[in-house]
Motif scaffolding. Sequence first.
Motif, PDB file in Angstrom:
ATOM      1  N   PHE A 111      17.721  16.746  17.557  1.00 30.95           N
ATOM      2  CA  PHE A 111      18.035  17.138  16.338  1.00 30.95           C
ATOM      3  C   PHE A 111      16.708  17.300  15.096  1.00 30.95           C
ATOM      4  CE2 PHE A 111      22.025  14.839  17.362  1.00 30.95           C
ATOM      5  CZ  PHE A 111      22.825  15.406  16.682  1.00 30.95           C
ATOM      6  N   VAL A 112      17.034  18.099  14.347  1.00 34.41           N
ATOM      7  CA  VAL A 112      15.902  18.348  13.217  1.00 34.41           C
ATOM      8  C   VAL A 112      16.580  17.767  11.888  1.00 34.41           C
ATOM      9  CG1 VAL A 112      14.521  20.037  11.847  1.00 34.41           C
ATOM     10  CG2 VAL A 112      14.743  20.236  14.546  1.00 34.41           C
ATOM     11  N   GLY A 113      16.246  16.600  11.263  1.00 38.99           N
ATOM     12  CA  GLY A 113      16.895  16.314  10.126  1.00 38.99           C
ATOM     13  C   GLY A 113      16.761  14.923   9.973  1.00 38.99           C
ATOM     14  N   PRO A 114      17.498  14.376   8.851  1.00 41.20           N
ATOM     15  CA  PRO A 114      18.805  15.082   8.386  1.00 41.20           C
ATOM     16  C   PRO A 114      18.198  15.885   7.132  1.00 41.20           C
ATOM     17  CG  PRO A 114      18.430  12.696   7.312  1.00 41.20           C
ATOM     18  CD  PRO A 114      17.465  13.049   8.414  1.00 41.20           C
ATOM     19  N   TYR A 115      18.907  16.868   6.837  1.00 40.92           N
ATOM     20  CA  TYR A 115      18.759  17.686   5.611  1.00 40.92           C
ATOM     21  C   TYR A 115      19.811  17.406   4.643  1.00 40.92           C
ATOM     22  CZ  TYR A 115      22.623  20.413   8.008  1.00 40.92           C
ATOM     23  OH  TYR A 115      23.783  20.756   8.802  1.00 40.92           O
ATOM     24  N   LEU A 116      20.634  16.544   4.756  1.00 40.46           N
ATOM     25  CA  LEU A 116      21.510  15.831   3.944  1.00 40.46           C
ATOM     26  C   LEU A 116      22.176  14.580   4.303  1.00 40.46           C
ATOM     27  CD1 LEU A 116      24.066  17.745   1.907  1.00 40.46           C
ATOM     28  CD2 LEU A 116      24.899  15.722   3.094  1.00 40.46           C
ATOM     29  N   THR A 117      22.031  13.612   3.412  1.00 43.99           N
ATOM     30  CA  THR A 117      22.631  12.475   3.701  1.00 43.99           C
ATOM     31  C   THR A 117      23.820  12.192   2.703  1.00 43.99           C
ATOM     32  OG1 THR A 117      20.537  11.275   4.148  1.00 43.99           O
ATOM     33  CG2 THR A 117      22.357   9.952   3.910  1.00 43.99           C
ATOM     34  N   THR A 118      25.071  11.646   3.430  1.00 43.84           N
ATOM     35  CA  THR A 118      26.264  11.664   2.700  1.00 43.84           C
ATOM     36  C   THR A 118      26.933  10.314   3.310  1.00 43.84           C
ATOM     37  OG1 THR A 118      28.381  12.846   2.123  1.00 43.84           O
ATOM     38  CG2 THR A 118      27.688  13.071   4.390  1.00 43.84           C
ATOM     39  N   ARG A 119      28.305  10.016   2.783  1.00 44.34           N
ATOM     40  CA  ARG A 119      29.114   8.938   3.215  1.00 44.34           C
ATOM     41  C   ARG A 119      30.521   9.366   3.436  1.00 44.34           C
ATOM     42  NH1 ARG A 119      27.758   3.735   1.220  1.00 44.34           N
ATOM     43  NH2 ARG A 119      29.328   2.980   2.327  1.00 44.34           N
ATOM     44  N   GLN A 120      31.260   8.746   4.312  1.00 44.84           N
ATOM     45  CA  GLN A 120      32.420   9.042   4.612  1.00 44.84           C
ATOM     46  C   GLN A 120      33.533   8.446   3.518  1.00 44.84           C
ATOM     47  OE1 GLN A 120      33.887   8.473   8.682  1.00 44.84           O
ATOM     48  NE2 GLN A 120      36.025   8.505   8.189  1.00 44.84           N
ATOM     49  N   GLY A 121      34.317   9.444   3.079  1.00 46.14           N
ATOM     50  CA  GLY A 121      35.223   9.084   1.965  1.00 46.14           C
ATOM     51  C   GLY A 121      36.695   9.529   2.190  1.00 46.14           C
ATOM     52  N   ALA A 156      19.735  11.391  -5.473  1.00 50.41           N
ATOM     53  CA  ALA A 156      19.373  10.084  -5.031  1.00 50.41           C
ATOM     54  C   ALA A 156      19.760   9.452  -4.052  1.00 50.41           C
ATOM     55  CB  ALA A 156      19.612   9.165  -6.417  1.00 50.41           C
ATOM     56  N   THR A 157      20.920   9.846  -3.556  1.00 51.45           N
ATOM     57  CA  THR A 157      21.791   9.463  -2.467  1.00 51.45           C
ATOM     58  C   THR A 157      21.989  10.616  -1.370  1.00 51.45           C
ATOM     59  OG1 THR A 157      23.857   9.872  -3.654  1.00 51.45           O
ATOM     60  CG2 THR A 157      22.914   7.683  -3.584  1.00 51.45           C
ATOM     61  N   TYR A 158      21.891  11.915  -1.764  1.00 54.26           N
ATOM     62  CA  TYR A 158      22.034  12.983  -0.784  1.00 54.26           C
ATOM     63  C   TYR A 158      20.750  13.360  -0.239  1.00 54.26           C
ATOM     64  CZ  TYR A 158      27.239  12.808  -1.857  1.00 54.26           C
ATOM     65  OH  TYR A 158      28.454  12.690  -1.973  1.00 54.26           O
ATOM     66  N   LYS A 159      19.776  13.197  -1.042  1.00 49.81           N
ATOM     67  CA  LYS A 159      18.484  13.918  -0.599  1.00 49.81           C
ATOM     68  C   LYS A 159      17.790  13.047   0.401  1.00 49.81           C
ATOM     69  CE  LYS A 159      14.247  15.809  -2.437  1.00 49.81           C
ATOM     70  NZ  LYS A 159      13.382  16.086  -3.483  1.00 49.81           N
ATOM     71  N   THR A 207      12.603   9.625   6.713  1.00 55.06           N
ATOM     72  CA  THR A 207      13.896   9.466   7.480  1.00 55.06           C
ATOM     73  C   THR A 207      13.765  10.719   8.321  1.00 55.06           C
ATOM     74  OG1 THR A 207      15.303   8.343   5.694  1.00 55.06           O
ATOM     75  CG2 THR A 207      16.414   9.481   7.455  1.00 55.06           C
ATOM     76  N   ILE A 208      13.367  11.915   7.999  1.00 54.02           N
ATOM     77  CA  ILE A 208      13.444  13.009   8.867  1.00 54.02           C
ATOM     78  C   ILE A 208      12.383  12.787   9.851  1.00 54.02           C
ATOM     79  CG2 ILE A 208      12.561  15.491   8.982  1.00 54.02           C
ATOM     80  CD1 ILE A 208      13.549  15.950   6.025  1.00 54.02           C
ATOM     81  N   ASP A 209      11.402  12.140   9.873  1.00 55.90           N
ATOM     82  CA  ASP A 209      10.531  11.792  10.997  1.00 55.90           C
ATOM     83  C   ASP A 209      11.218  10.927  12.024  1.00 55.90           C
ATOM     84  OD1 ASP A 209       8.477  13.701   9.980  1.00 55.90           O
ATOM     85  OD2 ASP A 209       7.372  11.938   8.955  1.00 55.90           O
ATOM     86  N   ALA A 210      11.939   9.892  11.251  1.00 54.69           N
ATOM     87  CA  ALA A 210      12.653   8.809  12.142  1.00 54.69           C
ATOM     88  C   ALA A 210      13.618   9.394  13.248  1.00 54.69           C
ATOM     89  CB  ALA A 210      13.003   7.798  11.350  1.00 54.69           C
ATOM     90  N   TYR A 211      14.325  10.536  12.865  1.00 55.57           N
ATOM     91  CA  TYR A 211      15.394  11.135  13.586  1.00 55.57           C
ATOM     92  C   TYR A 211      15.311  12.437  14.092  1.00 55.57           C
ATOM     93  CZ  TYR A 211      18.143   7.288  11.791  1.00 55.57           C
ATOM     94  OH  TYR A 211      18.847   5.833  11.328  1.00 55.57           O
ATOM     95  N   SER A 212      14.222  13.203  14.015  1.00 54.93           N
ATOM     96  CA  SER A 212      13.718  14.449  14.517  1.00 54.93           C
ATOM     97  C   SER A 212      13.062  14.440  15.852  1.00 54.93           C
ATOM     98  CB  SER A 212      13.147  15.413  13.308  1.00 54.93           C
ATOM     99  OG  SER A 212      13.943  15.418  12.435  1.00 54.93           O
ATOM    100  N   GLU A 218      15.689   8.649  20.624  1.00 51.03           N
ATOM    101  CA  GLU A 218      16.222   7.861  20.003  1.00 51.03           C
ATOM    102  C   GLU A 218      15.600   7.448  18.593  1.00 51.03           C
ATOM    103  OE1 GLU A 218      13.819   3.891  21.579  1.00 51.03           O
ATOM    104  OE2 GLU A 218      15.767   4.397  22.384  1.00 51.03           O
ATOM    105  N   PRO A 219      16.451   6.981  17.593  1.00 49.02           N
ATOM    106  CA  PRO A 219      15.849   6.830  16.337  1.00 49.02           C
ATOM    107  C   PRO A 219      14.785   6.092  16.287  1.00 49.02           C
ATOM    108  CG  PRO A 219      18.378   6.344  16.246  1.00 49.02           C
ATOM    109  CD  PRO A 219      17.805   6.554  17.431  1.00 49.02           C
ATOM    110  N   ALA A 220      13.562   6.078  15.205  1.00 51.09           N
ATOM    111  CA  ALA A 220      12.602   5.430  15.330  1.00 51.09           C
ATOM    112  C   ALA A 220      12.881   4.024  14.543  1.00 51.09           C
ATOM    113  CB  ALA A 220      11.475   6.256  14.548  1.00 51.09           C
ATOM    114  N   PHE A 221      13.720   3.956  13.724  1.00 56.65           N
ATOM    115  CA  PHE A 221      14.211   2.402  13.201  1.00 56.65           C
ATOM    116  C   PHE A 221      15.757   2.720  12.906  1.00 56.65           C
ATOM    117  CE2 PHE A 221      12.728   5.322   9.578  1.00 56.65           C
ATOM    118  CZ  PHE A 221      13.782   5.491   8.828  1.00 56.65           C
TER     119      PHE A 221
END
Length: 305
Positions: free
Chosen positions: A133-143, A285-288, A293-298, A302-305
């Motif tokens: 993966f390359v990202g995240p490019y957006l962070t959201t929640r389930q609603g 503040a919540t979606y960016k 975080t990008i480094d940890a998941y790209s 496996e995730p770095a944290f």
Amino acid sequence: MPHPPRSRRPQPLLRRPAAVALLTVVVLSAAPACTETGSGSATRFLGTDRVAVAMHKDLPGISYKVGYPRSGFESLLYEHLKDEFEGEGTVFGEPTDVSSQDRIPQLTGKPAVVDLTIASFSITGDRMDAIDFVGPYLTTRQGFLVAADGPTIASQSDLTAVEKGGVCAWGGTTSKEALEAYGVTPNLMPDAASCETALADGKVTAISTDQAILYGFAHKHPGWRVEAYKIGGPQMWGIGMRKGHRQDCHKLVSWLKDYIEDNAWIDDIRSSLPALEEEEPDWPATYKPTAATIDAYSCRDEPAF
């Protein structure tokens, strides 16, 4: 790959045709081939002269196609990426449609169908085992999204009150597991368009998926409401790609960080998802995502944290 140095002028000893031919054979045999080594080709992005990209087609405000062209935030993101990386022997084809269920199979098939997938693709540990993966490019929640006359869903008790089968989700996503963790058995449908139709026809009470997606539907259907109640942890959308191209993966990471820090990222979301800014004025503040975080998941297994 850098251009090879120009051949030196042959020495007098090798001026005869036979000697020159022999030297040519030896040099060509010894020269290293410019091939894909698992870290990305030096001359062709992702080791191909034509990059195939898969995207959703039924998510208004995100990636939506009725006729031509495709619209939405992810479509704009793709155009920025294409402008950055197309060239030097590589072109990007017109994106093809993909369902949520087919995102990983299209990347991991032998041969793979596509090289990149930009399709509201939540990064998870299990998915990182199969692809990069390359990202995240957006962070959201389930609603939850309800129709104009739908019930308020502001708490767990409100959610529990929604009758069994009254919450629609679609296959191939993380929504089903999140709902089950909150005691809800979703009405599982093939795709987002099916859930949209079911809510419009009154066959379900709510749609549940990532809120960024729900705001796109809310803008398309005036009166539909994105409820305040959220479930599960952050959903981090990443660009999916086949493993074996870590050098090009890191190039994408560098580009993505610049894009998110540029005003273009904010402008693209504002123009694509106006309902998001209307309902959540402090949405960046919540979606960016952050660079950390990008480094940890790209570009990781496996995730770095």
